[in-house]
Design a protein around this motif. Structure first.
Motif, PDB file in Angstrom:
ATOM      1  N   SER B 261       1.028  -1.137  -0.126  1.00 27.85           N
ATOM      2  CA  SER B 261       0.066   0.133   0.050  1.00 27.85           C
ATOM      3  C   SER B 261       0.532   1.449  -0.218  1.00 27.85           C
ATOM      4  N   ASP B 265       1.349   4.141  -3.261  1.00 28.65           N
ATOM      5  CA  ASP B 265       0.430   5.455  -2.508  1.00 28.65           C
ATOM      6  C   ASP B 265       1.747   6.577  -3.300  1.00 28.65           C
ATOM      7  N   GLY B 268       1.007   6.556  -6.837  1.00 24.08           N
ATOM      8  CA  GLY B 268       0.053   7.427  -7.011  1.00 24.08           C
ATOM      9  C   GLY B 268       0.013   8.880  -6.948  1.00 24.08           C
ATOM     10  N   ARG B 269       0.390   8.367  -5.956  1.00 21.92           N
ATOM     11  CA  ARG B 269       0.805  10.458  -5.527  1.00 21.92           C
ATOM     12  C   ARG B 269       1.740  11.053  -6.496  1.00 21.92           C
ATOM     13  N   PHE B 271       2.650  10.222  -9.878  1.00 18.52           N
ATOM     14  CA  PHE B 271       1.397  10.552 -10.756  1.00 18.52           C
ATOM     15  C   PHE B 271       0.283  11.721 -10.647  1.00 18.52           C
ATOM     16  N   GLY B 272      -0.174  11.244  -9.875  1.00 20.23           N
ATOM     17  CA  GLY B 272      -1.180  12.569  -9.455  1.00 20.23           C
ATOM     18  C   GLY B 272      -0.478  14.641  -9.385  1.00 20.23           C
ATOM     19  N   LEU B 273       0.606  14.150  -9.050  1.00 23.62           N
ATOM     20  CA  LEU B 273       1.000  15.335  -9.009  1.00 23.62           C
ATOM     21  C   LEU B 273       1.795  15.589  -9.852  1.00 23.62           C
ATOM     22  N   THR B 275       0.599  15.186 -13.049  1.00 32.98           N
ATOM     23  CA  THR B 275      -0.651  14.803 -14.336  1.00 32.98           C
ATOM     24  C   THR B 275      -1.761  16.249 -13.984  1.00 32.98           C
ATOM     25  N   HIS B 276      -1.198  16.684 -12.566  1.00 33.26           N
ATOM     26  CA  HIS B 276      -2.104  17.831 -12.279  1.00 33.26           C
ATOM     27  C   HIS B 276      -1.509  19.864 -11.686  1.00 33.26           C
ATOM     28  N   ALA B 277      -0.426  19.071 -11.429  1.00 30.97           N
ATOM     29  CA  ALA B 277       1.145  20.351 -10.348  1.00 30.97           C
ATOM     30  C   ALA B 277       0.364  21.356 -12.088  1.00 30.97           C
ATOM     31  N   MET B 280       5.922  22.592 -11.865  1.00 32.13           N
ATOM     32  CA  MET B 280       6.816  22.139 -12.063  1.00 32.13           C
ATOM     33  C   MET B 280       8.404  22.397 -11.873  1.00 32.13           C
ATOM     34  N   GLU B 284      11.973  18.646  -8.586  1.00 34.48           N
ATOM     35  CA  GLU B 284      10.654  17.450  -8.286  1.00 34.48           C
ATOM     36  C   GLU B 284      10.322  16.537  -9.488  1.00 34.48           C
ATOM     37  N   LEU B 351      -3.436   4.513 -13.736  1.00 34.21           N
ATOM     38  CA  LEU B 351      -2.506   3.503 -12.344  1.00 34.21           C
ATOM     39  C   LEU B 351      -3.271   2.652 -12.772  1.00 34.21           C
TER      40      LEU B 351
END
Lengths: 353, 353
Positions: B261, B265, B268-269, B271-273, B275-277, B280, B284, B351
């Motif tokens: 997990s 996590d 996932g985090r 990938f989330g950052l 694709t959304h920040a 950049m 980082e 994901l």
């Protein structure tokens, strides 16, 4: 069980019909005691049980709460107590009490009355948005009507007598939950909270006394209950809250004007983490949801309302999650469950182009 | 301009056909000088220009580089030099040089020869994945062939003579870029890098000498060039890299086994950052892409290859972004552009459930 139903929906005071985008909720509570009866901390169990029964009967004569629900603290499970605390219906102190303590709460949760907390009665009205005057009028009406059926402990010189002197006089504590992400992103939260403290207002975190300010949520309330009448206390609080709201709005406007990419980045990152993390700790969730709420209010997010965010914050509190799951969840299970709930609730939401 | 074409595609050594998932690339370089001619640091401009011309002619007689491209350092813009550095084709020191310094590079970028860097010749071969032996053979062939047309500065007792004594002897520096996210997430990177240092290997960050280790990328190379023949140097490095790869694979297996997990996590985090920040920063980006690459290699990400991640890392370096944009970008513009490129390149990726 009553709490089973509660967790299925947000409290009506979270519905944001009057949400100014800055003030999340308004709350007023009155501390009252019954003449000639020892304060709950000194009274024996029998006395508490007897008083509780009497107060329940008296409250049935008060129209606003005549059909309210009743729960005995002693019969609540630890998880159920957590749920009620998370919904701001009971205090941590109240959750620790035994026989003779009970909660009277209306179906819409706008009015909640703790019997035998620190005082015999804690009468509370709560509403979404900036509604201090109307919640004050609501609870004032309950107080006046109840005063016809019981005799309050009252001193002409001191006012209402309370277990703790800090509540004596009016017994009134009025508070608002203010969301200040704009001031935080502009680095100006501290100067605002310091000014509030200097003006004799108490500033606390989201979860009340002793809790940290996270999610940029601050409870602002009157500090003193004595030496000022109710109308003046309310007027002074309303005035200062209006000023904080003005400053928060101003900070948001400046952010959009001069730091638009920065705000969009912060909102995007929060959304990205909320929708992709596999483990989501409680405090981080509130912080990220706070930034997402700012995004909603600035028009940077599609298919999401501030009310939906408030609901997610509530549903992902430990008590609510465990009540819904029907079992105790370990720390990691809670973070996993929270991550799943958040992803599920944010399905269909997207960032504006 | 030659560099215009370079930035349009990743170097072939990033294509990961042989990517072990752990070793990103293998590189060997040889330092060589011409007998009787001053080292570039002492030589005058005329001498450098003349030598450069002579070496270019000699290199045309070496089959592997007969049709290679040639670029004069003095004619490159600052951004073009950045691009070549980011592609590991030239060094920072080389970028500072003037007339008489030039780069010979094959179209596939596998072989790059710096003329008049610190030494008269720096011959390099680079390849994706763990391919130390084949790049060694490739550059060794170039070296032998070239040795028939020029006379190297060579001492029977010391070996090849170089401007800096640390390169004398074999003039050989063999290095691999190793990606160690598993060891990092298990908190074991430091013990591995310390062991490598004790065994007389140099460990550096992604961007070479003096750079920090970010993105969990480490360059491991032989420290000494003297007192050991080429075959022994290569054998010892290959052996130790194989051991590090084994340890990294072992760390990944343990992560999946006991901390699944947590890994999901983290992936996932990231990938989330990514694709959304909206902004950049460079470091980082590399860190997040490093974690995403781990996700790809563990089968946690769909529609993405490690090669595509290597390409994103390259395309979002400051030089590449500015070359492609055709203008100098300020710090915030770079972070915005990088965020856009990353989002664009990750479109369609998701994901695994």
């Amino acid at each position: 069980m009553v709490v089973d139903d509660l967790v299925k929906h947000p409290g009506s005071w979270l519905s944001t019909e009057n949400d100014a985008g800055v003030v999340v909720s308004s709350r007023v509570r009155l501390a009252r005691n019954i003449r000639g009866i020892a304060f709950p901390g000194w009274a024996g169990e029998d006395e508490c049980v007897k008083l509780c029964k009497g107060l329940r009967e008296a409250l049935k004569k008060v129209p606003a709460v005549a059909n309210a629900l009743f729960m005995e603290v002693a019969k609540l499970s630890p998880v159920e107590k957590e749920v009620l605390k998370e919904r701001h219906l009971i205090s941590s102190e109240f959750a620790e009490r035994g026989a003779g303590s009970g909660l009277v709460v209306t179906g819409d949760e706008r009015i909640a009355i703790m019997i035998n907390e620190e005082d015999h009665l804690r009468l509370q009205a709560i509403s979404p948005g900036m509604n201090l005057l109307s919640v004050w009028e609501e609870i004032n009406a309950v107080d006046s009507e109840l005063g016809r059926h019981v005799e309050y402990a009252f001193s002409p010189s001191l006012g209402y007598l309370t277990a703790c002197p800090s509540n004596a006089g009016t017994g009134l504590r009025a508070s608002v939950m203010i969301h200040m992400p704009g001031l935080r992103l502009m680095g100006e939260v501290e100067q605002v909270t310091k000014a509030l403290t200097r003006m004799d207002f108490a500033v606390r975190g989201l979860l009340g006394e002793g809790s940290d300010a996270y999610g940029n949520m601050f409870q602002v309330s009157n500090q003193s209950t004595l030496g000022e009448n109710e109308t003046d206390i309310m007027a002074r609080l309303i005035q200062v809250v209006d000023e904080v709201v003005r400053q928060e709005r101003n900070a948001r406007a400046r952010l959009l004007e001069s730091r638009r990419s920065f705000v969009m980045d912060q909102v995007g990152r929060s959304f990205g983490l909320l929708t992709h993390a596999g483990l989501m700790p409680s405090m981080e969730a509130v912080d990220l949801l706070s930034t997402l709420k700012l995004g909603v209010e600035l028009g940077l997010v599609r298919n999401l309302t501030a009310a939906a965010i408030h609901e997610i914050i509530l549903l992902t509190q430990p008590g609510h999650m465990q009540k819904i799951a029907g079992k105790i969840l370990e720390a990691q299970e809670r973070d996993e469950t929270r991550a799943k709930i958040v992803k599920d609730k944010l399905r269909g939401v997207s960032l504006s182009k």
